[in-house]
Design a protein around this motif. Structure first.
Motif, PDB file in Angstrom:
ATOM      1  N   MET A   1      -4.338  22.255 -29.752  1.00 43.43           N
ATOM      2  CA  MET A   1      -3.627  22.547 -30.960  1.00 43.43           C
ATOM      3  C   MET A   1      -3.388  24.183 -30.924  1.00 43.43           C
ATOM      4  N   LEU A   2      -4.214  24.977 -30.707  1.00 42.43           N
ATOM      5  CA  LEU A   2      -4.031  26.336 -30.792  1.00 42.43           C
ATOM      6  C   LEU A   2      -3.095  26.828 -29.741  1.00 42.43           C
ATOM      7  N   THR A   3      -3.187  26.272 -28.596  1.00 41.46           N
ATOM      8  CA  THR A   3      -2.075  26.679 -27.613  1.00 41.46           C
ATOM      9  C   THR A   3      -0.548  26.503 -28.230  1.00 41.46           C
ATOM     10  N   ILE A   4      -0.422  25.245 -28.863  1.00 38.81           N
ATOM     11  CA  ILE A   4       0.898  24.819 -29.289  1.00 38.81           C
ATOM     12  C   ILE A   4       1.213  25.907 -30.721  1.00 38.81           C
ATOM     13  N   LEU A   5       0.245  25.925 -31.380  1.00 38.63           N
ATOM     14  CA  LEU A   5       0.358  26.908 -32.581  1.00 38.63           C
ATOM     15  C   LEU A   5       0.584  28.308 -32.300  1.00 38.63           C
ATOM     16  N   GLY A   6       0.199  28.754 -31.151  1.00 42.55           N
ATOM     17  CA  GLY A   6       0.339  30.173 -30.464  1.00 42.55           C
ATOM     18  C   GLY A   6       1.548  30.496 -30.065  1.00 42.55           C
TER      19      GLY A   6
END
Length: 475
Positions: A1-6
């Motif tokens: 999720m953090l990857t996508i949000l980044g």
């Protein structure tokens, strides 16, 4: 999720500034703040911002006092000889002006500081671009790419970071890369030639007096006596040695002097010139740059001391010092404000862990069969990664992971380090690079316009360097 949000946060920021829906400062602050809430860490936003500001405060201080120092050096005439040489080469030809921009940016980049390069380049070339109605994004794009290639100098930053991260010697990284970097610089010059031809075709064939007549409208520019009346071609009348011919030649020479004055870039008669202190200022600048390269003191401290000394010696009266500070206050405020705004962006990226997750994802998606070609993979990845994150994040966070994967397949750390440098021409236009705000701010160019223009050309320059490195067996 953090990857996508980044990735989503970066994409949102770029889209909004390129579409001019938000100013860069507002986007750098509000977009990461919003995504920090999305991540569920809104309560820690203050800590992330303070951490980001703390890490970038030395950079902001360096830029503030570097702008003052080099602004004063430009005021007192230290760089006038270089500028005159470039302007003499450029004349009023758009093609020569764009090529001259690339040459000047490359030469000044030898000091290893992007902000210095952009201040001097824009100060010299901006009047020509404005007078001839040339595209200012061409100037910023060419300057950024030339500086990006030269930014790989051992004292420029990326090479030193790569050497430190992989525990190898900086000279072993840089010296073999010289042929590939030379090809990259030649490509930037060739590209500036193409862009210059395009500008020449758009604007038509111009002469100095044509532009002056168009701009002043009410003035008549004399380029010769007994001319055809078109204001372009001087026509001599009378025989050799005749009074008419002599008068015509005299008027022509006088007109040439007027044209040189109008296209001087830096006013040779400005009140701030200090010709008697030229060698003092030159020696002070050499000592300052030497101290910076030798790391005798932190760079912000060096520029703080240098700015104070330059002001005190060149302008001993306090009102004159205040006038010089006021003259450069806009640039100082714009750049320092942008740097502190960028601190919010980088603070959230790093504090929430987005950078680490993005880097890990990029490494994980590399097919196992690409192991023996990790140098090539690193070179390609250096383009997006150094654009979307700081050099520190890439060289200290991502490169060691890539190098470890390469070592398992027999790829040497030196090859990995060299490959990691190829993305620098693109990196220099990253929204996370403080110096780029000096460039667009002084050139009065919207950051989104600069980004839209330069990304494709800078990426192509990086790929040319990568291809040359592979061809020469360096990478």
């Amino acid at each position: 999720m953090l990857t996508i949000l980044g990735f989503a946060m970066i994409a949102t920021f770029l889209v909004l500034i390129m579409l001019k829906k938000m100013s860069p400062i507002a986007a750098l602050v509000l977009i990461p703040a919003l995504f920090c809430v999305f991540v569920g860490k809104g309560a820690k936003l203050g800590d992330y911002v303070i951490d980001g500001v703390t890490s970038l405060a030395p950079t902001a201080a360096m830029l503030m006092f570097a702008i003052v120092y080099f602004g004063v050096m430009i005021d007192v005439g230290l760089f006038d000889p270089i500028v005159r040489g470039i302007l003499k080469f450029c004349k009023a030809d758009p093609l020569r002006i764009v090529v001259g921009t690339a040459l000047l940016a490359a030469i000044v980049s030898l000091d290893g500081d992007g902000s210095t390069t952009f201040m001097i380049t824009v100060s010299a070339m901006y009047p020509l671009y404005k007078r001839l109605k040339m595209s200012l994004v061409v100037m910023t794009g060419v300057a950024a790419m030339a500086n990006g290639v030269m930014n790989t100098l051992p004292w420029g930053g990326p090479t030193a970071r790569a050497a430190t991260a992989l525990k190898v010697d900086a000279s072993d990284i840089f010296v073999p890369m010289i042929p590939a970097l030379a090809v990259g610089l030649l490509f930037v010059i060739a590209l500036s030639y193409v862009l210059g031809r395009r500008e020449r075709a758009r604007l038509g064939t111009l002469t100095l007096d044509e532009v002056l007549v168009e701009e002043k409208e009410t003035e008549t520019v004399l380029v010769g006596a007994g001319g055809s009346g078109d204001g372009k071609t001087p026509v001599r009348t009378g025989g050799s040695g005749s009074g008419t011919d002599a008068a015509a030649q005299g008027e022509t020479d006088h007109a040439d002097e007027d044209e040189d004055d109008d296209f001087r870039g830096l006013d040779p008669h400005r009140a701030t010139l200090r010709p008697r202190l030229y060698w003092f200022n030159a020696l002070l600048t050499v000592v300052l740059l030497t101290s910076m390269i030798m790391e005798w003191l932190p760079i912000p401290v060096l520029f703080l001391l240098g700015a104070a000394l330059a002001l005190s010696v060149n302008f001993p009266h306090i009102p004159d010092q205040k006038a010089r500070l006021a003259a450069h206050a806009d640039n100082v405020l714009n750049v320092s404000g942008m740097v502190f705004a960028a601190a919010v962006f980088t603070g959230v990226l790093q504090g929430t862990g987005m950078v680490e997750h993005m880097a890990t994802w990029m490494v994980d998606v590399i097919p196992a069969g690409m192991g023996p070609h990790m140098a090539l993979v690193t070179g390609v990845l250096s383009l997006p990664l150094t654009y979307f994150m700081s050099n520190d994040g890439f060289y200290f966070g991502v490169l060691p992971v890539l190098a470890e994967a390469g070592a398992a397949h027999g790829v040497s750390p030196l090859e990995m380090a060299r490959a990691s440098l190829v993305g620098q021409p693109l990196h220099m236009s990253s929204p996370l690079v403080p110096a780029v705000y000096v460039l667009v701010g002084m050139a009065k160019v919207e950051f989104g316009d600069h980004t839209r223009f330069v990304v494709k050309w800078a990426a192509l320059t990086s790929l040319v360097i990568l291809g040359a490195g592979i061809l020469f067996g360096i990478i």
